[in-house]
Design a protein around this motif. Structure first.
Motif, mmCIF file in Angstrom:
data_model
loop_
_atom_site.group_PDB
_atom_site.id
_atom_site.type_symbol
_atom_site.label_atom_id
_atom_site.label_comp_id
_atom_site.label_asym_id
_atom_site.label_seq_id
_atom_site.Cartn_x
_atom_site.Cartn_y
_atom_site.Cartn_z
ATOM 1 N N LEU B 262 0.830 -1.206 0.000
ATOM 2 C CA LEU B 262 0.000 0.000 0.000
ATOM 3 C C LEU B 262 0.863 1.254 0.000
ATOM 4 O O LEU B 262 2.040 1.193 0.335
ATOM 5 N N PRO B 263 0.262 2.384 -0.387
ATOM 6 C CA PRO B 263 1.006 3.636 -0.283
ATOM 7 C C PRO B 263 1.418 3.864 1.163
ATOM 8 O O PRO B 263 0.662 3.539 2.084
ATOM 9 N N GLN B 264 2.624 4.398 1.366
ATOM 10 C CA GLN B 264 3.135 4.462 2.740
ATOM 11 C C GLN B 264 2.477 5.591 3.525
ATOM 12 O O GLN B 264 2.381 6.719 3.052
ATOM 13 N N GLY B 265 2.026 5.268 4.720
ATOM 14 C CA GLY B 265 1.455 6.290 5.595
ATOM 15 C C GLY B 265 0.082 6.748 5.167
ATOM 16 O O GLY B 265 -0.150 7.934 4.960
ATOM 17 N N ILE B 266 -0.878 5.809 5.010
ATOM 18 C CA ILE B 266 -2.242 6.201 4.689
ATOM 19 C C ILE B 266 -2.846 6.862 5.922
ATOM 20 O O ILE B 266 -2.879 6.257 6.997
ATOM 21 N N PRO B 267 -3.288 8.126 5.826
ATOM 22 C CA PRO B 267 -3.595 8.900 7.031
ATOM 23 C C PRO B 267 -4.607 8.242 7.977
ATOM 24 O O PRO B 267 -4.295 8.056 9.152
ATOM 25 N N VAL B 268 -5.795 7.866 7.484
ATOM 26 C CA VAL B 268 -6.835 7.417 8.414
ATOM 27 C C VAL B 268 -6.420 6.141 9.147
ATOM 28 O O VAL B 268 -6.573 6.028 10.363
ATOM 29 N N VAL B 269 -5.864 5.196 8.401
ATOM 30 C CA VAL B 269 -5.503 3.910 8.999
ATOM 31 C C VAL B 269 -4.427 4.113 10.062
ATOM 32 O O VAL B 269 -4.452 3.482 11.128
ATOM 33 N N LYS B 270 -3.485 4.999 9.758
ATOM 34 C CA LYS B 270 -2.416 5.298 10.706
ATOM 35 C C LYS B 270 -2.980 5.775 12.033
ATOM 36 O O LYS B 270 -2.574 5.334 13.103
ATOM 37 N N GLU B 271 -3.959 6.691 11.931
ATOM 38 C CA GLU B 271 -4.544 7.218 13.167
ATOM 39 C C GLU B 271 -5.295 6.128 13.929
ATOM 40 O O GLU B 271 -5.206 6.053 15.147
ATOM 41 N N TRP B 272 -6.014 5.281 13.172
ATOM 42 C CA TRP B 272 -6.735 4.205 13.841
ATOM 43 C C TRP B 272 -5.785 3.262 14.562
ATOM 44 O O TRP B 272 -6.092 2.768 15.638
ATOM 45 N N MET B 273 -4.615 3.027 13.949
ATOM 46 C CA MET B 273 -3.642 2.151 14.610
ATOM 47 C C MET B 273 -3.256 2.711 15.960
ATOM 48 O O MET B 273 -3.233 1.994 16.960
ATOM 49 N N VAL B 274 -2.958 4.023 15.996
ATOM 50 C CA VAL B 274 -2.549 4.622 17.267
ATOM 51 C C VAL B 274 -3.697 4.573 18.265
ATOM 52 O O VAL B 274 -3.517 4.211 19.434
#
Lengths: 112, 499
Positions: B262-274
């Motif tokens: 996937l493209p690196q650092g997809i914004p929404v998913v990143k936030e959900w991970m945190v």
């Protein structure tokens, strides 16, 4: 094509609803529906087969071939899904035989 | 040739073991020899990948993007080595743990099917193949758990099977979706497609779906209840294997997906991970504190440690990803050895309820010492290996100003120390319970020796931090450089990427 997606949507919705029930038989049918919905989704990625030739090389059709890859993928997916659901059936049967109930709440009550 | 051997050797071993009579003195020997062979091979693969080259094998000569390719890069080879070391130790331990006559006949072949599955997950370069490998792994784990699920334990197995079944259909859904969207299943081709595509709603949906699938497997916050419910029914060596490998394979898939495909650092998913990592850390450790048997406590700790890793992946800076990989390696080794050494006390007292233990240190001094060492490492005391991963993750969290997550992480670490010491004090320290005196078996001494490989390696990881950090940093840099991955996979392809 639209009809296929509608069918897939309906099957997934019914499957998800049934999986969330607490009776083993409903859950089993839910998983069956869900797995077949996913298989249909895979099939639909091969595009609409109307008027397109099956992927046999010497036919040389005017409109081109159906994409053969999803069919190969479905074959794998069916085998895997079948095996897993067979395992689940046996598990459910064993639970039923041990407790004489098919309601999960009852089963957990009895298996404590 | 070396790439495919990681799939063929375990499969062949499993088949041979299926046809061996039981009890036979050669069964366990064949199993251990096969794993040792793979361990050596993975060491060699690691050595070959060291300068940034990848080992690529095209199955049946079919060239990418059409055929299945197997790719080993530095990241894969590190994970291969780490997981095979865990297999080796757990198998060696199981020789002394269970009598051949008491062991279910199919357990050993199933472990090798599991090994083939995990190895294939680590080496495959094809998305659908990843799905198949994942299912191979799950199917064998169902088998291994089913062998243990006697009587009332069937419900524990049911929760494992149900949730993982839902997960596998979702994984298949993702595979169908990505094929319909891109027309490719090769990871390099997918990477190149998503690079050109940039952000789109479908990419986000795919990323979120895959995050759910992997999150379910590794046990992040709302989806973790099955893990401490099902793992404790296994014997110690297999429990160690499951705890050390299965969730970490999930972490591998997570990193591979979000870094390579996937493209690196997809914004929404990143936030959900945190967001999801914070309750995962806290609830995992709280669950561990509330339990009173060794297996349950350690199983809950798997969840809270996964929280750290997902948080680090969610921050998505090179340093935090390096820390995540370092922490994963540390966790694989330390978690396994904790299960193994706590298991020695468990076998000594013939129970794993902490209240009925006590004073094992007098009879099992080395098991106690090694358990304490690994427990302190898990809690993150310097200079042991757990400290460095946690330190880097928390430092990155401070740099990203995620105060809440940092607070929870430090608190979790402190509670981990508390609950690990709870095991140590109630099992090894003190006077002991006169009602359960414990019986010393000569095999326990060999079990202590069997776990030594993991102790040495995890100590090496911590004390040789300068080298281990450099290597993991290099692996992450290689993962983040997608262009190089695509070029190397397509270097031998006459077809090329197409349009």
């Amino acid at each position: 094509m639209d009809l296929t997606s509608l069918v897939i949507g309906m099957m997934t919705a019914c499957g998800t609803y049934l999986i969330l029930q607490h009776r083993l038989s409903q859950m089993l049918i839910g998983f069956l529906l869900f797995s077949n919905a996913v298989n249909l989704l895979l099939l639909s990625t091969a595009r609409n087969p109307d008027h397109i030739a099956p992927p046999i090389v010497d036919q040389n059709p005017a409109l081109g071939y159906v994409d053969p890859v999803p069919h190969a993928l479905i074959l794998t997916a069916i085998v895997i899904g079948f095996a897993f659901i067979a395992h689940l059936v046996i598990l459910c049967y064993r639970l039923f035989r041990q407790t004489k109930h098919e309601d999960l709440f009852e089963i957990y009550e009895r298996m404590k | 040739m070396i790439v495919i051997s990681f799939l063929l050797i375990p499969l062949m071993t499993a088949l041979i073991l299926l046809f061996m009579s039981n009890p036979s003195p050669w069964r366990k020997k064949a199993a251990i020899t096969s794993t040792l062979m793979q361990l050596v091979l993975s060491g060699y693969a690691f050595y070959r990948c060291f300068d940034g080259k990848m080992l690529i094998s095209m199955m049946g000569g079919w060239q990418p993007p059409y055929g299945i390719v197997l790719v080993i890069d530095l990241f894969s080879s590190m994970m291969l080595f780490a997981s095979l070391l865990v297999y080796f130790t757990a198998l060696l331990y199981s020789v002394f743990e269970v009598n051949e006559l008491q062991e279910p006949y199919f357990r050993l072949p199933l472990i090798f099917f599991l090994q083939a599955g995990t190895n294939l997950v680590l080496i495959t370069g094809d998305f659908f193949n990843l799905f198949v490998a994942f299912e191979m792994m799950l199917a064998s784990s169902y088998g291994i758990l089913s062998l243990e699920a006697q009587g009332k334990k069937v419900t524990n197995l049911l929760s494992y099977v149900l949730i993982n079944l839902a997960g596998s259909f979702m994984f298949l859904w993702g595979a169908a979706m990505v094929y319909g969207y891109t027309g490719n299943l090769n990871m390099a081709a997918l990477a190149s497609f998503f690079m050109k595509q940039g952000d789109s709603a479908l990419t986000w949906a795919f990323a979120m779906l895959m995050f759910c699938v992997v999150g379910l497997k590794i046990g992040i916050f709302p989806l973790y209840f099955w893990l401490p419910d099902s793992y404790p029914i296994l014997p110690y060596s297999i429990n160690a294997l499951f705890g050390g490998i299965l969730s970490k394979i999930g972490i591998y898939v997570l990193l591979r997906l979000f870094l390579t495909i996937l493209p690196q650092g997809i914004p929404v998913v990143k936030e959900w991970m945190v967001i999801l990592a914070i309750p995962t850390m806290l609830l995992g450790v709280l669950g561990a504190i509330s339990k009173s048997t060794i297996k349950e406590i350690l199983s809950y700790h798997i969840i809270s440690q996964v929280g750290y890793i997902v948080w680090a992946v969610g921050m998505f800076t090179p340093l935090s990803l390096t820390a995540a990989l370092l922490f994963t390696l540390h966790n694989m080794w330390v978690k396994t050895s904790l299960f193994l050494y706590a298991g020695i006390a468990g076998q000594y007292f013939k129970t794993d309820v902490l209240q009925r233990m006590g004073g094992a240190l007098r009879h099992l001094p080395w098991a106690g010492v090694f358990f304490l060492l690994q427990a302190l490492s898990l809690a993150g005391l310097p200079p042991l290996s757990g400290f460095w991963g946690k330190y880097l993750i928390i430092a990155e969290g401070l740099a990203a100003k995620q105060t809440l997550a940092v607070t929870i992480a430090v608190l979790t670490s402190w509670m981990t120390l508390f609950s690990m010491l709870k095991i140590w004090i109630s099992a090894f320290w003190g006077e002991g319970n006169p009602l359960t005196p414990g019986t010393y078996l000569p095999s326990l001494k060999f079990e202590v020796i069997a776990g030594l490989g993991l102790i040495v390696c995890s100590l090496g990881l911590g004390f040789g931090m300068e080298y281990s950090f450099t290597i993991t940093e290099q692996a992450i840099a290689q993962l983040m450089n997608k262009q190089a991955y695509i070029e190397q996979v397509f270097a031998h392809s006459k077809i090329g990427l197409g349009d």
